[in-house]
Write a protein that holds these residues in place. Structure first.
Motif, PDB file in Angstrom:
ATOM      1  N   LEU A   1       2.870  25.498  -8.485  1.00  0.00           N
ATOM      2  CA  LEU A   1       3.252  23.886  -8.782  1.00  0.00           C
ATOM      3  C   LEU A   1       4.022  23.583  -9.859  1.00  0.00           C
ATOM      4  CD1 LEU A   1      -0.268  22.309  -6.837  1.00  0.00           C
ATOM      5  CD2 LEU A   1       2.352  22.966  -5.909  1.00  0.00           C
ATOM      6  N   ALA A   2       3.584  24.259 -10.948  1.00  0.00           N
ATOM      7  CA  ALA A   2       4.141  23.709 -12.373  1.00  0.00           C
ATOM      8  C   ALA A   2       5.471  24.239 -12.377  1.00  0.00           C
ATOM      9  CB  ALA A   2       3.316  24.547 -13.410  1.00  0.00           C
ATOM     10  N   ASP A   3       5.799  25.669 -11.827  1.00  0.00           N
ATOM     11  CA  ASP A   3       7.140  26.126 -11.608  1.00  0.00           C
ATOM     12  C   ASP A   3       8.135  25.470 -11.007  1.00  0.00           C
ATOM     13  OD1 ASP A   3       6.428  28.120 -13.316  1.00  0.00           O
ATOM     14  OD2 ASP A   3       5.972  29.384 -11.930  1.00  0.00           O
ATOM     15  N   ARG A   4       7.280  24.724  -9.864  1.00  0.00           N
ATOM     16  CA  ARG A   4       8.452  23.996  -8.894  1.00  0.00           C
ATOM     17  C   ARG A   4       8.861  22.749  -9.331  1.00  0.00           C
ATOM     18  NH1 ARG A   4       9.952  24.692  -3.262  1.00  0.00           N
ATOM     19  NH2 ARG A   4      10.424  22.688  -2.392  1.00  0.00           N
ATOM     20  N   PHE A   5       7.706  21.944  -9.794  1.00  0.00           N
ATOM     21  CA  PHE A   5       7.895  20.478 -10.147  1.00  0.00           C
ATOM     22  C   PHE A   5       7.828  20.534 -11.745  1.00  0.00           C
ATOM     23  CE2 PHE A   5       5.774  20.670  -5.922  1.00  0.00           C
ATOM     24  CZ  PHE A   5       6.606  19.888  -5.329  1.00  0.00           C
ATOM     25  N   PRO A   6       8.525  19.183 -12.170  1.00  0.00           N
ATOM     26  CA  PRO A   6       8.638  19.047 -13.706  1.00  0.00           C
ATOM     27  C   PRO A   6       7.466  18.723 -14.359  1.00  0.00           C
ATOM     28  CG  PRO A   6       9.610  17.157 -12.384  1.00  0.00           C
ATOM     29  CD  PRO A   6       9.113  18.066 -11.430  1.00  0.00           C
TER      30      PRO A   6
ATOM     31  N   TRP B   1       1.052  -1.126  -0.012  1.00  0.00           N
ATOM     32  CA  TRP B   1       0.015   0.014  -0.047  1.00  0.00           C
ATOM     33  C   TRP B   1       0.811   1.171  -0.110  1.00  0.00           C
ATOM     34  CZ3 TRP B   1      -4.111  -1.313   4.300  1.00  0.00           C
ATOM     35  CH2 TRP B   1      -4.537  -2.290   4.071  1.00  0.00           C
ATOM     36  N   SER B   2       2.001   1.151   0.134  1.00  0.00           N
ATOM     37  CA  SER B   2       2.783   2.299   0.276  1.00  0.00           C
ATOM     38  C   SER B   2       3.650   2.790  -0.993  1.00  0.00           C
ATOM     39  CB  SER B   2       4.234   1.975   1.372  1.00  0.00           C
ATOM     40  OG  SER B   2       3.395   1.807   2.580  1.00  0.00           O
ATOM     41  N   VAL B   3       2.982   2.350  -2.089  1.00  0.00           N
ATOM     42  CA  VAL B   3       3.856   2.524  -3.563  1.00  0.00           C
ATOM     43  C   VAL B   3       3.466   4.211  -3.559  1.00  0.00           C
ATOM     44  CG1 VAL B   3       3.468   2.649  -6.014  1.00  0.00           C
ATOM     45  CG2 VAL B   3       3.077   0.590  -4.305  1.00  0.00           C
ATOM     46  N   LEU B   4       4.695   4.899  -3.959  1.00  0.00           N
ATOM     47  CA  LEU B   4       4.775   6.165  -4.019  1.00  0.00           C
ATOM     48  C   LEU B   4       4.563   6.889  -5.565  1.00  0.00           C
ATOM     49  CD1 LEU B   4       7.981   7.009  -1.801  1.00  0.00           C
ATOM     50  CD2 LEU B   4       5.646   7.366  -1.193  1.00  0.00           C
ATOM     51  N   TYR B   5       3.664   7.680  -5.639  1.00  0.00           N
ATOM     52  CA  TYR B   5       3.134   8.147  -7.015  1.00  0.00           C
ATOM     53  C   TYR B   5       3.585   9.461  -7.056  1.00  0.00           C
ATOM     54  CZ  TYR B   5      -0.109   4.117  -7.167  1.00  0.00           C
ATOM     55  OH  TYR B   5      -0.596   2.703  -6.943  1.00  0.00           O
ATOM     56  N   PRO B   6       3.626   9.942  -8.367  1.00  0.00           N
ATOM     57  CA  PRO B   6       4.203  11.271  -8.622  1.00  0.00           C
ATOM     58  C   PRO B   6       3.537  12.352  -7.860  1.00  0.00           C
ATOM     59  CG  PRO B   6       3.956  10.207 -10.660  1.00  0.00           C
ATOM     60  CD  PRO B   6       3.426   9.209  -9.767  1.00  0.00           C
ATOM     61  N   SER B   7       2.421  12.293  -7.445  1.00  0.00           N
ATOM     62  CA  SER B   7       1.588  13.338  -6.795  1.00  0.00           C
ATOM     63  C   SER B   7       1.973  13.476  -5.269  1.00  0.00           C
ATOM     64  CB  SER B   7       0.142  12.891  -6.839  1.00  0.00           C
ATOM     65  OG  SER B   7      -0.334  11.644  -6.123  1.00  0.00           O
ATOM     66  N   VAL B   8       2.664  12.365  -4.761  1.00  0.00           N
ATOM     67  CA  VAL B   8       2.884  12.355  -3.046  1.00  0.00           C
ATOM     68  C   VAL B   8       3.782  13.352  -2.970  1.00  0.00           C
ATOM     69  CG1 VAL B   8       4.072  11.144  -1.321  1.00  0.00           C
ATOM     70  CG2 VAL B   8       2.551   9.746  -3.047  1.00  0.00           C
ATOM     71  N   GLU B   9       4.667  13.755  -3.600  1.00  0.00           N
ATOM     72  CA  GLU B   9       5.859  14.894  -2.974  1.00  0.00           C
ATOM     73  C   GLU B   9       5.108  16.194  -3.344  1.00  0.00           C
ATOM     74  OE1 GLU B   9      10.181  16.696  -4.310  1.00  0.00           O
ATOM     75  OE2 GLU B   9       9.445  15.222  -5.574  1.00  0.00           O
ATOM     76  N   ILE B  10       4.179  16.283  -4.418  1.00  0.00           N
ATOM     77  CA  ILE B  10       3.389  17.594  -4.642  1.00  0.00           C
ATOM     78  C   ILE B  10       2.507  17.709  -3.513  1.00  0.00           C
ATOM     79  CG2 ILE B  10       2.024  18.850  -5.967  1.00  0.00           C
ATOM     80  CD1 ILE B  10       3.245  17.236  -8.459  1.00  0.00           C
ATOM     81  N   VAL B  11       1.457  16.716  -3.092  1.00  0.00           N
ATOM     82  CA  VAL B  11       0.523  16.925  -1.913  1.00  0.00           C
ATOM     83  C   VAL B  11       1.350  17.461  -0.752  1.00  0.00           C
ATOM     84  CG1 VAL B  11      -0.908  15.313  -0.452  1.00  0.00           C
ATOM     85  CG2 VAL B  11      -0.852  15.324  -3.101  1.00  0.00           C
TER      86      VAL B  11
END
Length: 271
Positions: free
Chosen positions: A173-178, A148-158
């Motif tokens: 958010l778009a400026d900070r993340f790729p 259940w702990s799979v890290l998705y791309p959204s995790v860091e952004i959330v």
């Protein structure tokens, strides 16, 4: 009503654990979304209604993610046990597009074997401390945690949105993340269950609510300005969106601190 909670709770997988026991029938209460996932256990009779007022079935063991507010009515001798998890856990468990899970109470038996879940449910019924609830849950579900702990791309952004207390725009958010704004939108709908700006606004709203509850000596206007609400009507729009009521209509016997805080007079200062 008996409310069991540990403000100093710490766990490697859970964010929080709560138990509520009802000694009498309770009036209907609006429960807003905090932007997390929850594994929940129901004992006794509890009615739930979605943001459109339609009654929804409440399984004994279920998981819920980000969505709109619910109205809940609990009856004498009913109990909730709520285990708060990071937002992405719902998607990790179900592997279903977040929008399709929105506002659903999903039966946990679809994802945990029946013997394990039944044993967990019955042992939690008599667990009367947060420590006991945590130990029992760990014993039964620990083998699932890695899956259940799979890290998705959204995790860091959330996590960044929570760190910023929701005071962030999609363009920031778009400026900070790729990721482009369009990619962020698709990602959040799939993994979080809400568009990124709505999710950020929800986090900001909940932080403003917590500040209103705890900062008794600070003016309503001062608190709202801290969270980038440019006037009270701006805040009232979010209040209606996330709690389904006008401020004047809001009554919550579970949370007298908020009810009292909302009674403060809003005074716009001339600077």
């Amino acid at each position: 009503m008996q409310f069991l909670h540990d403000p100093n709770f710490s766990h490697s997988f859970f964010l929080d654990v709560t138990r509520i026991d009802y000694q009498q029938d309770m009036p209907a209460q609006v429960i807003n979304d905090y932007g997390y996932s929850y594994i929940m256990f129901r004992y006794g009779t509890i009615d739930a209604f979605d943001h459109n007022g339609a009654q929804v079935a409440v399984p004994e063991k279920f998981i819920k993610g980000t969505g709109d507010f619910f109205t809940v009515k609990a009856y004498k001798e009913a109990t909730w046990i709520s285990i708060e998890l990071p937002n992405h856990i719902l998607h990790s468990i179900t592997k279903i597009h977040g929008v399709k899970n929105r506002n659903k109470l999903i039966d946990l038996s679809l994802y945990v074997d029946d013997d394990t879940l039944d044993s967990l449910y019955h042992k939690l019924a008599t667990a009367m401390t947060i420590e006991d609830i945590t130990i029992i849950t760990d014993h039964h579900l620990r083998s699932y945690y890695k899956e259940w702990s799979v890290l998705y791309p959204s995790v860091e952004i959330v996590n960044h949105i929570f760190h910023k207390k929701g005071k962030v725009t999609v363009s920031e958010l778009a400026d900070r993340f790729p990721y482009s704004e369009r990619t962020l939108g698709r990602m959040f709908l799939k993994e979080v269950g809400a568009p990124p700006q709505r999710f950020a606004n929800l986090v900001r709203f909940n932080n403003a609510i917590r500040a209103l509850e705890t900062q008794e000596n600070e003016s309503l206007q001062s608190i709202l300005e801290k969270f980038d609400y440019y006037d009270q009507s701006h805040f009232e729009k979010d209040f209606k969106k996330f709690l389904g009521q006008n401020i004047k209509e809001y009554k919550n016997e579970f949370n007298p601190l908020l009810s009292n805080a909302l009674a403060r007079k809003y005074v716009k200062l001339d600077l």
